[in-house]
Design a protein around this motif. Structure first.
Motif, short mmCIF file in Angstrom:
data_model
loop_
_atom_site.label_atom_id
_atom_site.label_comp_id
_atom_site.label_asym_id
_atom_site.label_seq_id
_atom_site.Cartn_x
_atom_site.Cartn_y
_atom_site.Cartn_z
N ALA A 76 -38.74 95.61 34.54
CA ALA A 76 -38.82 94.13 34.57
C ALA A 76 -37.60 93.55 35.28
CB ALA A 76 -38.94 93.58 33.15
N PHE A 77 -36.42 94.16 35.05
CA PHE A 77 -35.22 93.67 35.74
C PHE A 77 -35.38 93.86 37.26
CE2 PHE A 77 -31.05 93.97 37.64
CZ PHE A 77 -30.41 92.87 37.08
N ALA A 78 -35.91 95.03 37.65
CA ALA A 78 -36.14 95.28 39.08
C ALA A 78 -37.13 94.26 39.64
CB ALA A 78 -36.66 96.71 39.29
N GLU A 79 -38.14 93.94 38.85
CA GLU A 79 -39.12 92.93 39.30
C GLU A 79 -38.45 91.57 39.49
OE1 GLU A 79 -43.00 95.05 37.16
OE2 GLU A 79 -42.01 93.34 36.18
N ALA A 80 -37.51 91.27 38.61
CA ALA A 80 -36.79 89.99 38.76
C ALA A 80 -35.98 90.00 40.06
CB ALA A 80 -35.87 89.76 37.56
N CYS A 81 -35.33 91.12 40.37
CA CYS A 81 -34.57 91.22 41.63
C CYS A 81 -35.50 91.05 42.82
CB CYS A 81 -33.87 92.59 41.73
SG CYS A 81 -32.60 92.82 40.48
N ASP A 82 -36.68 91.69 42.70
CA ASP A 82 -37.65 91.63 43.80
C ASP A 82 -38.20 90.22 43.97
OD1 ASP A 82 -39.02 93.64 45.62
OD2 ASP A 82 -40.75 92.54 44.80
N ALA A 83 -38.47 89.57 42.83
CA ALA A 83 -39.06 88.22 42.88
C ALA A 83 -38.13 87.23 43.58
CB ALA A 83 -39.37 87.74 41.46
N VAL A 84 -36.83 87.41 43.39
CA VAL A 84 -35.89 86.47 44.02
C VAL A 84 -35.46 86.94 45.41
CG1 VAL A 84 -35.06 85.71 41.75
CG2 VAL A 84 -33.75 87.43 43.01
N LYS A 85 -36.05 88.07 45.83
CA LYS A 85 -35.81 88.64 47.18
C LYS A 85 -34.35 89.07 47.39
CE LYS A 85 -39.74 86.52 49.51
NZ LYS A 85 -40.45 86.30 48.27
N LEU A 86 -33.81 89.69 46.35
CA LEU A 86 -32.48 90.30 46.49
C LEU A 86 -32.55 91.27 47.67
CD1 LEU A 86 -29.71 90.47 44.86
CD2 LEU A 86 -30.60 92.62 43.96
#
Ligand code: NAP
Length: 473
Positions: A182-192
């Motif tokens: 889920a943390f990785a998904e958050a990074c992906d969602a904000v386009k880190l």
């Protein structure tokens, strides 16, 4: 059954090989997790190094803005992530929600603290020279985290490392990978930017070997047992790999005659039973001064009996499941050993009649000093209470261990508070406070509890190199 992906260089990857995730409240496998081999970890490290060049070039303010965005994304998904956390580690849901909130707070603290990675100018002592100290990011960071606070303890490493300008590869505990997905998904969602954060899972020793041997990894930050910490120290010798280590604890609680009884019981309950007793800062040894002993034990037992045990997803549960069957068996053995050596069992002491890995909240009184539940890290809802007479005796008892992570004391005497602050061998000290940890203050241990500090200003320092630049004008 859903298979969850690892996150490699900006891509979610489902692999053929998987591990399983078990709900400790039921014993049922409910998800599969993708795992990678050592070669794939080496590729992730290479990709992180590529990402480093761009990430380090950003201003700290810009990096902080990414951290704020990730924090908002976790906050937006808080309820869903909390449920997943409870399912993979058994934590009562209300405590999972707190853990997500704390992880968000860590991100926000380091989003701002990154802007304060100050160097300095030193008044020169040679004519025509100037001496500057500058701080630069260490480079690619490899992080290894445990299962007991599966999101927060990873974020405690990722947030400062990213803020300092370092890309991070996280290997979470095999038992609890899902809230890290889920943390990785958050990074992906904000386009880190790709490669700045990556998630790998698989054989711990294989992954750690690559982290230790690969020269592109400039820092390993680990939270877990002292035994694994020792293995990492041995493995780090070959390449002099810098390590930050957050290891085991054996926290003492000292309750003095002058303490506020209600507050002392309440604070000790928090320090003991939070996360079902599975915390590195959990109250492992409760020492109570003779004058307040009977009253403290009576109230502590009363409140312990009132704790609600159950599946963390059920409403109002305060004591969830332990991590696995082995943990339940260990706790049974601790209780049997203590009773055999003379401790009195006042409540609990056994597994309840239900499936899953549960243990009743347990209080043992008059516990001798040499029993296993006093000399070993317990990780269960088992409180061991022992009387003492003098302050000097209490301090000696508190310090008589190889660990030095946290210590608690309950007293209203200000002079004593200062003596305890100075004499207790612990990196974190709670005075009348059962939950002293906070984003803005350093967290870490003395003696065999570890090397370095997380959180606070010190947490950022861990991921910065210090350079002296001498300029001949
Ligand atoms: P652990 O067995 O040491 O595992 C921690 C992490 O290390 C997991 O990701 C594990 O992976 C990995 N690991 C296992 N063997 C390894 C190896 N040979 N090389 C490198 N990594 C390896 O600890 P745990 O049981 O998860 O956590 C409980 C311990 O952590 C307790 O002692 C507790 O006090 C300590 N802890 C300390 C702090 C602190 O801040 N000081 C905080 C929380 C917990 P696998 O899951 O794949 O085996």
């Amino acid at each position: 059954m859903k298979t969850y992906p690892v996150y490699l260089n900006g891509e979610f990857v489902i692999t053929e090989k998987t591990s399983v995730v078990t709900n400790p409240a039921t014993g049922d496998i409910f998800a599969k997790m993708s795992i990678v081999d050592q070669a794939r970890v080496a590729q992730a490290i290479h990709d992180a190094q590529v990402a480093f060049l761009g990430w380090r070039a950003l201003t700290a303010k810009a990096r902080g803005e990414w951290l704020h965005k990730i924090a908002c994304e976790l906050e937006r998904r808080r309820d869903e992530i909390s449920r997943v956390m409870t399912m993979e580690c058994g934590k009562p849901l209300a405590q999972s929600v707190i853990e997500v909130n704390v992880a968000v707070d860590h991100l926000r603290w380091f989003a701002e603290e990154g802007r304060r990675g100050y160097g300095r100018i030193i008044p020169h002592q040679t004519d025509g020279k100037r001496n500057l100290v500058v701080k630069t990011p260490v480079g690619v960071v490899a992080a290894i985290s445990p299962w007991n606070f599966p999101l927060m303890l990873g974020v405690r490493k990722i947030a400062p490392a990213l803020a300092a300008g370092c890309p991070v590869i996280l290997k979470p505990a095999s038992a609890t990978p899902l809230c890290n997905v889920a943390f990785a998904e958050a990074c992906d969602a904000v386009k880190l930017p790709r490669g700045v954060f990556q998630l790998v899972c698989g054989s711990a020793s294989e992954i750690a070997k690559e982290f230790l041997d690969n020269p592109l990894v400039r820092k390993i930050t680990f939270t877990g047992s002292t035994e694994v910490g020792q293995k990492l120290i041995a493995g780090a010798a070959k390449n002099i790999k810098p390590l930050s280590l957050e290891l085991g604890g054996l926290a003492p609680v000292l309750v003095f005659d002058d303490a506020d009884l209600e507050k002392a019981v309440e604070g000790t309950m928090m320090a003991k039973f939070r996360n079902t007793g599975q915390s590195c800062v959990a109250a492992n040894r409760i020492y109570v001064q003779r004058g307040i002993y009977e009253r403290f034990v009576k109230l502590f037992v009363e409140k312990t009996k009132a704790l609600k045990v159950g599946d963390g997803l059920e409403p109002d549960v305060q004591i969830g499941a332990l991590m696995n069957e082995e943990a339940v068996k260990n706790t049974e053995a601790y209780v049997a050993d203590a009773i055999k050596k003379g401790a009195k069992l006042l409540c609990g002491g056994k597994r309840p009649a239900r499936s899953g890995y549960f243990f009743e909240p347990t209080v043992l009184a008059d516990v001798p000093h040499d029993v296993r539940c006093v000399t070993e890290e317990v990780f269960a809802p088992l409180a061991a209470i022992t009387p003492f007479d003098t302050e000097a005796e209490a301090i000696e008892r508190a310090n008589s261990t190889k660990y030095g992570l946290s210590a608690y004391a309950f007293t209203r005497d200000m002079s004593r508070t200062f003596r305890l602050m100075e004499n207790l061998e612990a990196g974190i000290i709670g005075i009348n406070d059962g939950v002293p940890t906070t984003s803005n203050a350093p967290f870490g241990g003395m003696k065999q509890s570890g090397w370095g500090r997380e959180l606070g200003t010190e947490g950022l320092e861990s991921f910065l190199d210090t350079k002296h630049v001498s300029i001949l004008l």
